[in-house]
Scaffold this motif. Structure first.
Motif, PDB file in Angstrom:
ATOM      1  N   LEU A 178       0.830  -1.215   0.000  1.00  0.00           N
ATOM      2  CA  LEU A 178       0.000   0.000   0.000  1.00  0.00           C
ATOM      3  C   LEU A 178       0.863   1.263   0.000  1.00  0.00           C
ATOM      4  CD1 LEU A 178      -2.888  -0.953   2.450  1.00  0.00           C
ATOM      5  CD2 LEU A 178      -2.903  -0.947  -0.037  1.00  0.00           C
ATOM      6  N   ILE A 190      -7.760   8.046  -0.644  1.00  0.00           N
ATOM      7  CA  ILE A 190      -8.529   7.272   0.324  1.00  0.00           C
ATOM      8  C   ILE A 190      -9.896   7.921   0.486  1.00  0.00           C
ATOM      9  CG2 ILE A 190      -8.466   6.240   2.624  1.00  0.00           C
ATOM     10  CD1 ILE A 190      -5.451   7.416   2.560  1.00  0.00           C
ATOM     11  N   LEU A 232     -10.863   3.522   9.252  1.00  0.00           N
ATOM     12  CA  LEU A 232      -9.480   3.209   9.628  1.00  0.00           C
ATOM     13  C   LEU A 232      -9.063   3.875  10.933  1.00  0.00           C
ATOM     14  CD1 LEU A 232      -7.757   3.316   6.124  1.00  0.00           C
ATOM     15  CD2 LEU A 232      -8.103   1.310   7.568  1.00  0.00           C
ATOM     16  N   ALA A 260      -2.683   0.633   5.649  1.00  0.00           N
ATOM     17  CA  ALA A 260      -3.832   1.396   5.154  1.00  0.00           C
ATOM     18  C   ALA A 260      -4.077   2.616   6.040  1.00  0.00           C
ATOM     19  CB  ALA A 260      -5.073   0.501   5.122  1.00  0.00           C
ATOM     20  N   LEU A 286      -1.434   5.368   5.481  1.00  0.00           N
ATOM     21  CA  LEU A 286      -1.272   5.921   4.123  1.00  0.00           C
ATOM     22  C   LEU A 286      -1.225   7.440   4.087  1.00  0.00           C
ATOM     23  CD1 LEU A 286      -3.330   3.975   1.446  1.00  0.00           C
ATOM     24  CD2 LEU A 286      -0.870   4.272   1.646  1.00  0.00           C
TER      25      LEU A 286
END
Lengths: 109, 234
Positions: free
Chosen positions: A24, A33, A41, B87, B90
């Motif tokens: 990623l 995103i 998240l 994730a 990020l």
């Protein structure tokens, strides 16, 4: 195990470990995103850290171990209450660790 | 702040977890030696693979003479949780050069994620210095993990019962210290309680799968509660 086998194990384990961690990040510069995903998240830190330590704190080899003679349970409980009450990380760690070793000591007597 | 000062903050924030990791590193080194594996192999594992729990699982599989593909697939499953960390990280790495993201990916462990990620929420790091704090934490763990691996392999039998001293509890207490500041609203409490119950209920699943399932369930719980709060309330 031959040298070739040893190298294959190291290379194989490195390849999958690094891939999972990096895949990623590799495309991060163009990643977009979506807002809903970001909203989900943000619960990852609390969820994963709790899921790592809960079984260590609340169970032993026999099953649930919610007893005052279980240093893991008492230490975690003291740390949790300290953290919720005082909101000071270092204090939380210190009191939790002290409670853990105190119970360990008492149980060993 | 200079690079070094930022990196030092990452190291300092990691100290309790480094203490907690020492017995694991020693144990890994001594188990590798006890299983007849060479010092070079143990060092290669810790310095190239650098994945605590997967290394222990691999030792067991090697001892059981498992084929290569089983060892590699199991490593993959045991480390799968790291993709969730990536994730979540990020947005804090997307502005960085590829090589630096590579270094950070290599060093993405439970401990460094736990030590550095919440600092973004608490406002103690930002996009300009977060990666330096992160690299500092990674290097500190990397050094500890490799040193203790060597020590354990060379002298494991001279430190009897170190795995029973309970130094690992330092990690538990640290994680609790990281989690509690989040527990200020219903969605975070929901995620916390579901993670707690599900991880205990699913702890017998092999290869950390219980951990992954419990985490996903907890994240979904937090997400749904958050939606309800924001959707219905206003």
């Amino acid at each position: 195990m031959t040298t070739m086998e040893a190298i294959a194990i190291i290379v194989g384990m490195f390849a999958v470990t690094f891939s999972v961690r990096f895949v990623l990040f590799a495309g991060a510069h163009k990643a977009n995103i979506p807002g809903w995903l970001e909203g989900a998240l943000k619960f990852v830190p609390v969820s994963v850290l709790t899921a790592i330590i809960a079984p260590m704190s609340l169970t032993d080899t026999q099953g649930l171990a919610l007893e005052l003679s279980n240093p893991w349970f008492v230490g975690a409980l003291v740390a949790l209450l300290t953290g919720l009450w005082f909101k000071r990380q270092l204090l939380t760690i210190c009191l939790g660790v002290m409670a853990f070793f105190l119970v360990k000591l008492i149980v060993a007597l | 702040m200079t690079r070094w000062q930022d990196a030092k903050r990452g190291m300092v924030a990691s100290i309790p977890m480094i203490i907690g990791g020492v017995p694991f590193g020693l144990l890994f080194g001594s188990l590798a030696a006890a299983n007849g594996l060479s010092l070079g192999f143990a060092i290669a594992m810790s310095s190239i693979v650098f994945a605590g729990s997967a290394q222990f699982v691999a030792l067991g599989l090697i001892a059981a003479d498992a084929p290569l593909w089983i060892i590699v697939m199991t490593t993959f499953v045991v480390n799968l949780r790291h993709i969730l960390y990536a994730a979540d990280m990020l947005r804090y790495v997307k502005h960085l050069p590829l090589w630096l993201r590579g270094v950070m990916g290599f060093g993405l462990t439970d401990e460094t994620y736990a030590a550095v990620r919440p600092m973004h929420d608490m406002g103690s790091v930002n996009l300009d210095n977060g990666h330096r704090v992160y690299v500092g934490s990674f290097l500190a763990f990397y050094l500890m993990w490799n040193l203790t691996t060597v020590l354990g392999a060379l002298a494991g039998e001279y430190i009897p019962g170190i795995s029973e001293w309970g130094l690992e509890f330092a990690m538990v207490a640290t994680f609790i210290g990281i989690v509690t500041p989040y527990l200020k609203s219903v969605p975070y409490w929901g995620a916390f309680i579901v993670a707690l119950v599900a991880s205990v209920a699913l702890r017998e699943l092999p290869n950390n799968l219980g951990l992954i399932v419990a985490t996903v369930l907890a994240v979904l719980t937090g997400f749904v509660l958050d939606r309800q709060k924001n959707g219905g309330g206003k």
